[in-house]
Design an enzyme around this catalytic site. Structure first.
Site, mmCIF file in Angstrom:
data_model
loop_
_atom_site.group_PDB
_atom_site.id
_atom_site.type_symbol
_atom_site.label_atom_id
_atom_site.label_comp_id
_atom_site.label_asym_id
_atom_site.label_seq_id
_atom_site.Cartn_x
_atom_site.Cartn_y
_atom_site.Cartn_z
ATOM 1 C CE LYS A 203 19.056 44.074 58.994
ATOM 2 N NZ LYS A 203 18.045 43.675 59.928
HETATM 3 C C1 LIG Z 1 17.158 44.084 61.178
HETATM 4 C C2 LIG Z 1 17.490 43.876 62.583
HETATM 5 C C3 LIG Z 1 16.626 43.238 63.483
HETATM 6 C C4 LIG Z 1 15.231 42.866 63.118
HETATM 7 O O1 LIG Z 1 15.200 41.965 62.079
HETATM 8 P P1 LIG Z 1 13.833 41.653 61.317
HETATM 9 O O2 LIG Z 1 14.167 40.422 60.544
HETATM 10 O O3 LIG Z 1 13.544 42.847 60.457
HETATM 11 O O4 LIG Z 1 12.783 41.429 62.338
HETATM 12 C C5 LIG Z 1 17.071 42.983 64.774
HETATM 13 N N1 LIG Z 1 18.287 43.360 65.175
HETATM 14 C C6 LIG Z 1 19.135 43.997 64.357
HETATM 15 C C7 LIG Z 1 20.492 44.357 64.860
HETATM 16 C C8 LIG Z 1 18.760 44.296 63.042
HETATM 17 O O5 LIG Z 1 19.599 44.948 62.242
#
Ligand SMILES: *Cc1c(COP(=O)(O)O)cnc(C)c1O
Length: 405
Positions: A203
């Site tokens: 991210k």
């Molecule tokens: C990455 C992601 C998640 C999950 O996030 P984590 O921190 O890995 O649990 C949920 N929703 C979206 C849209 C994502 O891209």
């Protein structure tokens, strides 16, 4: 010269030409500097490894960034979505509307609470959940709507807010992609009842793993704190019994351990200081891609949502299949041969066997399904140089020119 075919076009590597790059370029990569490293080391030398001052500081910074009154740091966004659904009161038989073009966690959180995800189709040009489709899916069992800020830009949040208010629904915004994104001039975080973030390694901002929820509601905030850690409270005013003594705490609800460590929180805080640098870089690369790809009728460039100033998390290259001799899979493989390592975000959630076995049928969201067949996530991250982006453009151009009809 051997790289040119008889029409004077460069031969893609997959057909025997030499690749655009000799070193692989990945679709995403974290950016960690010395200050980030030092922030983690400082925590390791301190008294607190978890539930310490680094958590408080991360939460303070998220409130400052978003303008929200309260922030709760949590182990990851999946946990954030789960506790947000718990705080929203999602229970057995409740329906929660979300998009199929997202990571599975956006729908799974409803299932954890005994609810049922209901998928609403996307807008074919912005790829965001379509408010008209949300309205069509509302029933008397609907409890909440989970719009996702897919790719880092938002859906039409104002309309979704209005729909939720009119139908008495809780709005939970999955902002895993959109830290740094503004809507109508303000950083996202105050439109939905709860807005959740991810700080996973791919991210825009990372703690390795990590998540957070922001809200303006004291009532929701108290619930989020409770559900972050076992349903246990140390707040005397929330206890059912008189404390036995100073050591006393009470479990008043059932949850699990969703705490984040201070090492992660310190890394996230340090990265938050770099958000504008990251946003600027990502925007610049997006603009470069948009400019190059909008000249090619074989490609469709994602449209921006009105009022949204996005920090782009993912760049979706979308092919126009009628204008090319190859499909998405072959295009993806051709980019791989140029050493551009891509991905696809996302497989529609209800395509997964787990969902199919629950009775969800293909054909449910035609716009989402068409997008899935035509999309490739190409590299976009803040550590990319202009020349890296030029390589991606060069690789895409070669493939388009070679395979155009
Ligand atoms: C990455 C992601 C998640 C999950 O996030 P984590 O921190 O890995 O649990 C949920 N929703 C979206 C849209 C994502 O891209």
């Amino acid at each position: 010269m051997s790289d040119l075919n008889k029409d004077n076009k460069r031969i893609p590597a997959i057909c025997g030409g030499s690749p655009v790059r000799s070193k692989k370029l990945y679709y995403s990569h974290q950016s960690i500097n010395e200050k980030d490293i030092q922030a983690v080391v400082d925590v390791l030398k301190s008294d607190y490894l978890t539930t310490g001052p680094a958590i408080t500081e991360m939460e303070r910074k998220l409130c400052e960034l978003t303008g929200a009154k309260y922030a709760v740091a949590i182990s990851n966004d999946t946990a954030a979505l789960h506790v947000a659904c718990m705080a929203a009161g999602v229970g057995k038989g409740d329906e929660i509307i979300t998009t199929p073009i997202t990571f599975a966690a956006s729908a799974n959180c409803s299932l954890y609470c005994g609810g049922r995800p209901v998928f609403a189709d996307i807008d074919p040009e912005t790829y965001q959940i379509d408010p008209d489709e949300i309205e069509k899916k509302i029933t008397d069992r609907t409890k909440a709507v989970i719009p996702v800020d897919y790719t880092g830009q938002t859906p039409d949040l104002a309309r979704i807010r209005e729909i939720c208010d009119r139908h008495g629904l809780v709005m939970i915004e999955d902002a895993a992609h959109s830290i740094g994104t503004k809507y109508n001039g303000e950083h996202i975080g105050r439109i939905a009842d709860m807005t959740t973030f991810s700080f996973h390694a791919v991210k825009t901002i990372t703690g390795g793993e990590g998540g957070a929820i922001v809200t303006d509601s004291k009532e929701l905030y108290d619930k989020l704190l409770l559900y972050r850690a076992h349903g246990i409270t140390r707040d005397v005013s929330k206890m059912k019994n008189t404390p036995d003594g100073p050591w006393y705490y009470e479990q008043v609800a059932l949850s699990t351990n969703y705490r984040i460590t201070d090492m992660q929180a310190a890394l996230i805080s340090s990265q938050l200081d770099r958000l504008s640098e990251f946003s600027e870089r990502r925007t610049k690369i997006r603009d470069k891609y948009n400019e190059a790809f909008s000249k090619m009728p074989e490609l469709f460039v994602q449209k921006e949502t009105k009022g949204c100033e996005s920090t782009r998390h993912l760049y979706i290259l979308r092919i126009v299949p009628e204008k090319l001799r190859i499909g998405r899979k072959e295009f993806f493989e051709a980019l791989g041969a140029e050493n551009i390592v891509c991905n696809v975000h996302y497989i529609p959630t209800y395509y997964f066997p787990y969902y199919q076995e629950m009775g969800y049928k293909k054909g449910l969201c035609p716009n989402a399904e068409k997008l899935y067949d035509e999309m490739i996530t190409i590299p976009l991250y803040s550590g990319m140089s202009d020349s890296d982006a030029d390589d991606v453009i060069e690789a895409v151009t070669r493939i388009v020119e070679y395979y155009r009809k």
